[in-house]
Enzyme design. Structure first.
Site, PDB file in Angstrom:
ATOM      1  N   LYS A  13       0.848  -1.202   0.000  1.00  0.00           N
ATOM      2  CA  LYS A  13       0.000   0.000   0.000  1.00  0.00           C
ATOM      3  C   LYS A  13       0.875   1.241   0.000  1.00  0.00           C
ATOM      4  CE  LYS A  13       0.893   1.540   4.330  1.00  0.00           C
ATOM      5  NZ  LYS A  13       1.508   2.851   4.629  1.00  0.00           N
TER       6      LYS A  13
ATOM      7  N   ALA B 232      10.444  -3.178   5.976  1.00  0.00           N
ATOM      8  CA  ALA B 232      10.551  -1.934   6.757  1.00  0.00           C
ATOM      9  C   ALA B 232      10.631  -0.716   5.843  1.00  0.00           C
ATOM     10  CB  ALA B 232      11.769  -1.988   7.692  1.00  0.00           C
ATOM     11  N   ALA B 233       9.647  -0.617   4.950  1.00  0.00           N
ATOM     12  CA  ALA B 233       9.715   0.393   3.886  1.00  0.00           C
ATOM     13  C   ALA B 233       8.595   1.420   3.928  1.00  0.00           C
ATOM     14  CB  ALA B 233       9.703  -0.312   2.528  1.00  0.00           C
TER      15      ALA B 233
ATOM     16  N   SER C 131       2.246  -6.152   7.313  1.00  0.00           N
ATOM     17  CA  SER C 131       0.811  -6.111   7.584  1.00  0.00           C
ATOM     18  C   SER C 131       0.023  -6.826   6.491  1.00  0.00           C
ATOM     19  CB  SER C 131       0.336  -4.658   7.692  1.00  0.00           C
ATOM     20  OG  SER C 131       0.925  -4.016   8.798  1.00  0.00           O
TER      21      SER C 131
ATOM     22  N   ASP D 109      -2.161  -1.393  10.370  1.00  0.00           N
ATOM     23  CA  ASP D 109      -2.456  -1.427   8.934  1.00  0.00           C
ATOM     24  C   ASP D 109      -3.102  -2.729   8.479  1.00  0.00           C
ATOM     25  OD1 ASP D 109      -1.471   1.123   8.449  1.00  0.00           O
ATOM     26  OD2 ASP D 109       0.544   0.408   7.930  1.00  0.00           O
TER      27      ASP D 109
END
Length: 288
Positions: free
Chosen positions: A9, A95-96, A102, A135
């Site tokens: 997302k 980790a972006a 999620s 999320d």
């Protein structure tokens, strides 16, 4: 083995309103899914154990993994005796700020709902998802939505205007806790959430570009100048609008005309290893 797609997302807007008594921040954000996805494989086990398999060395294979937490939650809540092996084929950077973990958890919830014949609705799965991470509820539904509360209250929106998305992740890690810790609520520049909702409903591409905003961006840019450099380069190469997703460090640019996509992509590849050119998904999975 059952396979489930777990799309990334982006945040078209991310606003932080205030600190809540429970320690979380009250947020208001518009998220939409893009065509960059992990693939989750689920295979029954007879020993009741949950096992994570991933070739990505940055992905935990224990209780820290959100897909593991999703499987454990359903197993324990519904008294399931079977276990599951979860194979994570990662395409979304770790980790972006793209909700990779999620989305993996949401895909695990949806897949196990089928595999274990739980017959839960998407709304019920989203409630379970909220217990895992802010999320996850959105990722259960996918598509485009306004998320409020701490991110778990989801209001569906239509798909945004059609466009290309260029994603660029610098080779750094960003701590979400550090970003929120550095946020001064009285200094927040609030994005134009209502304008973004209107742009989406009216398919107004120019208004969508104008309304993009992220209240966390200023904090992350101070902590990590590399993110600012990518933003500047993306605009220079011809993106119509550029924003950081989530707490970062991934930056995305939106482009209406395909002719500019390769120029931006190739320009960024000169100094950034993880660059992707994808389309918006925009609409909910009809199975969600």
């Amino acid at each position: 083995m059952l396979y489930v797609k777990a799309p990334a997302k982006i945040n078209l807007t991310l606003d932080v309103l205030h600190k809540r008594p429970d320690g979380y921040h009250e947020v208001e954000m518009i998220m939409t899914t893009v065509d960059l996805a992990d693939r989750i494989g689920l295979e029954r086990r007879t020993d009741g154990q949950i096992r994570i398999i991933s070739a990505d060395r940055y992905v935990p294979d224990d209780h820290r993994n959100l897909a593991y937490q999703a499987a454990r939650l359903l197993r324990d809540t519904y008294g399931i005796k079977e276990g599951v092996t979860i194979t994570l084929e990662k395409k979304i950077p770790v980790a972006a700020g793209l909700a990779g973990g999620s989305s993996d958890a949401a895909a695990t919830l949806k897949g196990l709902n089928y595999l274990w014949d739980l017959k839960l609705t998407s709304d019920q799965l989203a409630v379970h998802g909220a217990k895992i991470g802010s999320d996850v509820s959105f990722c259960v539904y996918g598509g485009t939505a306004l998320a409020t509360g701490r991110g778990e209250l989801i209001q569906e929106l239509p798909a945004p205007p059609n466009c290309w998305i260029i994603l660029a992740k610098p080779s750094i890690g960003v701590s979400t806790a550090d970003v929120y810790g550095g946020l001064k609520i009285n200094e927040v520049i609030h994005p134009k959430t209502k304008d973004m909702i209107r742009a989406i409903h009216e398919k107004d591409y120019e208004l969508m570009c104008e309304a993009m905003g992220n209240a966390l961006e200023a904090v992350t840019l101070k902590l990590h100048p590399e993110v600012s450099m990518i933003k500047e380069q993306m605009m220079k190469f011809g993106a119509d609008a550029v924003l950081m997703s989530g707490s970062g460090p991934t930056v995305f640019g939106i482009v209406q005309h395909e002719s500019r996509v390769n120029r931006i992509y190739n320009g960024l590849r000169g100094f950034c290893d993880e660059v992707y050119a994808v389309r918006l998904l925009g609409e909910r999975d009809p199975l969600a």
